[in-house]
Write an enzyme that holds these catalytic residues in place. Sequence first.
Site, PDB file in Angstrom:
ATOM      1  N   GLU A  41       0.852  -1.191   0.000  1.00  0.00           N
ATOM      2  CA  GLU A  41       0.000   0.000   0.000  1.00  0.00           C
ATOM      3  C   GLU A  41       0.888   1.241   0.000  1.00  0.00           C
ATOM      4  O   GLU A  41       1.853   1.278   0.774  1.00  0.00           O
ATOM      5  CB  GLU A  41      -0.910   0.037   1.239  1.00  0.00           C
ATOM      6  CG  GLU A  41      -1.931   1.152   1.140  1.00  0.00           C
ATOM      7  CD  GLU A  41      -2.904   1.199   2.328  1.00  0.00           C
ATOM      8  OE1 GLU A  41      -2.795   0.351   3.231  1.00  0.00           O
ATOM      9  OE2 GLU A  41      -3.758   2.081   2.321  1.00  0.00           O
ATOM     10  N   ALA A  46       2.333   0.082  10.742  1.00  0.00           N
ATOM     11  CA  ALA A  46       2.020  -1.310  10.452  1.00  0.00           C
ATOM     12  C   ALA A  46       1.171  -1.371   9.201  1.00  0.00           C
ATOM     13  O   ALA A  46       0.748  -0.335   8.678  1.00  0.00           O
ATOM     14  CB  ALA A  46       1.261  -1.923  11.622  1.00  0.00           C
ATOM     15  N   GLU A 106      -4.951  -2.559  12.972  1.00  0.00           N
ATOM     16  CA  GLU A 106      -4.668  -3.416  11.811  1.00  0.00           C
ATOM     17  C   GLU A 106      -5.633  -4.600  11.784  1.00  0.00           C
ATOM     18  O   GLU A 106      -6.106  -5.003  10.737  1.00  0.00           O
ATOM     19  CB  GLU A 106      -3.220  -3.914  11.816  1.00  0.00           C
ATOM     20  CG  GLU A 106      -2.158  -2.818  11.901  1.00  0.00           C
ATOM     21  CD  GLU A 106      -2.328  -1.677  10.911  1.00  0.00           C
ATOM     22  OE1 GLU A 106      -2.854  -1.914   9.812  1.00  0.00           O
ATOM     23  OE2 GLU A 106      -1.948  -0.538  11.252  1.00  0.00           O
ATOM     24  N   GLU A 152      -9.672   4.295   6.527  1.00  0.00           N
ATOM     25  CA  GLU A 152      -8.797   4.768   7.600  1.00  0.00           C
ATOM     26  C   GLU A 152      -9.548   5.537   8.685  1.00  0.00           C
ATOM     27  O   GLU A 152      -9.350   5.311   9.872  1.00  0.00           O
ATOM     28  CB  GLU A 152      -7.643   5.600   7.034  1.00  0.00           C
ATOM     29  CG  GLU A 152      -6.690   4.806   6.139  1.00  0.00           C
ATOM     30  CD  GLU A 152      -6.093   3.568   6.807  1.00  0.00           C
ATOM     31  OE1 GLU A 152      -6.207   3.417   8.035  1.00  0.00           O
ATOM     32  OE2 GLU A 152      -5.518   2.728   6.075  1.00  0.00           O
TER      33      GLU A 152
HETATM   34  N1  B3K Z   1      -2.880   1.125   5.700  1.00  0.00           N
HETATM   35  C1  B3K Z   1      -1.557   1.286   6.241  1.00  0.00           C
HETATM   36  C2  B3K Z   1      -0.865   2.534   5.789  1.00  0.00           C
HETATM   37  C3  B3K Z   1      -0.233   2.453   4.457  1.00  0.00           C
HETATM   38  C4  B3K Z   1       0.584   3.702   4.197  1.00  0.00           C
HETATM   39  C5  B3K Z   1       1.112   3.745   2.835  1.00  0.00           C
HETATM   40  N2  B3K Z   1       1.950   4.889   2.647  1.00  0.00           N
HETATM   41  C6  B3K Z   1      -1.551   1.223   7.722  1.00  0.00           C
HETATM   42  C7  B3K Z   1      -2.820   1.572   8.390  1.00  0.00           C
HETATM   43  O1  B3K Z   1      -3.380   2.626   8.249  1.00  0.00           O
HETATM   44  O2  B3K Z   1      -3.323   0.723   9.067  1.00  0.00           O
HETATM   45 ZN    ZN Z   2      -5.256   1.993   8.856  1.00  0.00          ZN
END
Ligand code: B3K
Ligand code: ZN
Length: 882
Positions: free
Chosen positions: A134, A275, A311, A333
């Site tokens: 990601e 993470a 996570e 998010e």
């Molecule tokens: N989804 C990832 C973050 C990815 C960042 C990419 N630059 C972690 C999180 O928000 O849980």
């Molecule tokens: Zn996240």
Amino acid sequence: MSQTASKKFPNTIYLRDYKEPLYWIDHVNLDFELQAEKTFVKSQLHFRKNENLPSEDQEQSTLILDGEDLILRGLALDGAPLREDRYQVTADHLHVFDLPESGVLEIETEVNPSANTRLEGLYRSSGIFCTQCEAEGFRRITYYLDRPDVMATYRVRMTATQEDCPVLLSNGNLLEEGSNPDGTHWAEWEDPHPKPCYLFALVAGKLEHLEADYTTASGRAVKLRIYVEPGNVERCSYAMDALKRSMRWDEERFGLNYDLDCFNIVAVGDFNMGAMENKGLNIFNSKYILADADTATDADFGFIEAIVAHEYFHNWSGNRVTCRDWFQLSLKEGLTVFRDQEFSADMRSEAVKRIQDVKMLRARQFPEDAGPLAHPIRPESYIEINNFYTATVYEKGAEIIRMLKTLLGWEGFRKGADLYFERHDGQAVTCEDWIRAMEEANGADLSHFRLWYSQSGTPVLMASWTQNPEAGSFEITLSQHTRATPGQTEKRSLQMPVRFGLLNASGQDVLTGQEQDFLILDKASKTFRFENISEAVVPSINRGFSVPVKLEAHHSEADLAFLMAYDSDAFNRWEASQSYLTRVLLKLVEQRKSDVTRDDIPADLIEAFRVNMQDRAIDPAFKALLLTLPALSYVADQMIVADYECLSMVRKGVKDCLAGVLETEWQALYRSAALEESFDPASGHQAGSRALRAVALGYLSGLADGRKLAADLYGDAGNMTDRMAALTAVIDEDCPERQQMLDRFEQRFSDNLLVMDKWLALQAMSQHPAVLDQVEELQQHPAFSWTNPNRVRSLIGAFAMNNPRYFHDLSGRGYRILADAVLKLNDINPQVAARILAPLGTWRRVDTERQGLMKQELERILERENLSRDVYEVASKALGRD
Ligand code: B3K
Ligand code: ZN
């Protein structure tokens, strides 16, 4: 194969240009031959034409796959190698011409994981192969449709030497494994849940693990494993405990169960962020897994709990239901941050958690909204998506979800969430789909509320009120205003659920028994009238920080002292203390007061402090927050031109004065918060007592006796929290104890780099006059490294973000240190470079002389050849150029 040069200025991508892809990919087979410098990746893509597109698009038959820094070794369609005129390779794409309606494309690429210092795609961290996909890292592994709306099932085979990589992991469930006569072995994993490629993960290396069993509410037996470098297994227990509690919590609060037979977490030392939620195989920055009393603070344990939960919660909010495109990032998010905040609040004190979250929102998100990169939680354009993993998308996104909970009540909110997860399971969707589920499940109209998704900027909420005791009425007028932000000059009024109460002189809420405890402000200004209020009351506005705004309420100082002691809403009780202290600090800054005395601090404020200090009924963690002075950056944000130098002097003056005036009380508090029991990271009471002791010591450290107290605490400390409290207490002082403690710390922990991060950060944030020299010298220290993001954040990031007084030193050295670091990191790790650069974008907040110095550094950065997209976007926007 022809290679064309990449463009000089990067493109901007717009939300309004979203279009479904010409082809879908339903299934992917991947085969990795893992070697440190030459890894071969064979992929088989089962593709089919997208029948949804208009017929003129359907006539096209070129599949354009994303790919970066790849060597193409082979290409075949349905088993037959493709001739050179059937495809073209450019710097970031592979074009395959004349594809049939469906088929299997086979691609072989070569990558070099050891040379990958960007830590995106496949890389090695201390000899461990790992991935970070990601947002757009998968294209650095193989050519693919690297966009979240393309969802496929994956089957992954990997081969590596048994000696270097005894452990081979990928997403989903393990199918088979075996060994070969040449000393290599292999494993095959299958993930039955369709997913976008950003959730792909692979790990291979020498790892040990901690294992536990878990049975879901729906009866599935799950093996939980946390993999770490050898020797670290003992430090995983807290993370494992947090994982189990998260899984149970998601079942109980959201009715969501885990859906595979195993759940693996791997901790690695080199990681760009906290993470990553890869399906069934979360990869963590080891900072957020490894912990024991001796090496981690209470704050670290809190972060571990929150990030493990975050996570894990993504398994539903992000993975089962994912984002259609990256503009929808807050869909997963914001929602997942809200979920982890609720989880942490349930685990410990709700009020303390809320205050910590709001402090963080104000420190990180408000400046974004006030700066050159201001964007709504659903941005409309970007150059580099990694620059949009921001506090706005995450934390402000969570605030918007929280307002939905306020508006609909928990039950209504849950109904909406249930409908969303059920309706969109296995889909890639938009923020609009989320809102619609909330509306439909509740029969609610959220058309006005939607504006929070597209309008940027922190609104100011103004409140004024009058009471008419004879008529028994109380009237409050709430008004809102949002300042223009770059690219958004016209702002509209938002819908705001403002939680509200009225307190009588004995601190009782007089508005009880009402249907809801919030007022809805849905236009520029609105007056609310309450009848039958015969006694004098003080309003408590925006309780629990129910709307993410800057509140301007004209409470008198006496009102603030009263709310500080009596508000039944713990958040506003803390807020009142912060507001009162902020007023005092700002007044002293205006007077440029270099020598703060008792007369400069209102007597009722001192008295409120004393009462709160002595009140044994207050939870120690909350008390610690109540007695902490507002952060320098928070107060500076209230000034027209931020004068960190004067403010820092005044703040120190107020702190030392409160220390002297209340010395006996601080001493008593310090002693009474001492703990007899052994360290328990799960005990909120213990953590609160340690925090309170640290606050008391912080005040006392300005006095000669206090330094001795700190040295004693350091000597006796049986845990990292107390050790850090002792060091923090003296780190700004120019005293021998400071160096002695720093040396002792270094001797003891030099072989544990995660702990040395604390040592680096403390010195970088210090108010010691030699701090600029020290930040430069520490760059040469063996514990520091430019290739490890944690080290860079601890030294350079902590200095630039958390030491505004010296970052903004008039010599311009602070700015230069940061710009030099950004330029160095541009070539090593552009994502980290762009992230630490942000403080240079705040130049509009300071005086003209400093503005000139900051802009000069931004110009110097922009002049650099081969500037990454990441740094280019932040630097050019900071100068208002894009
Ligand atoms: N989804 C990832 C973050 C990815 C960042 C990419 N630059 C972690 C999180 O928000 O849980
Ligand atoms: Zn996240």
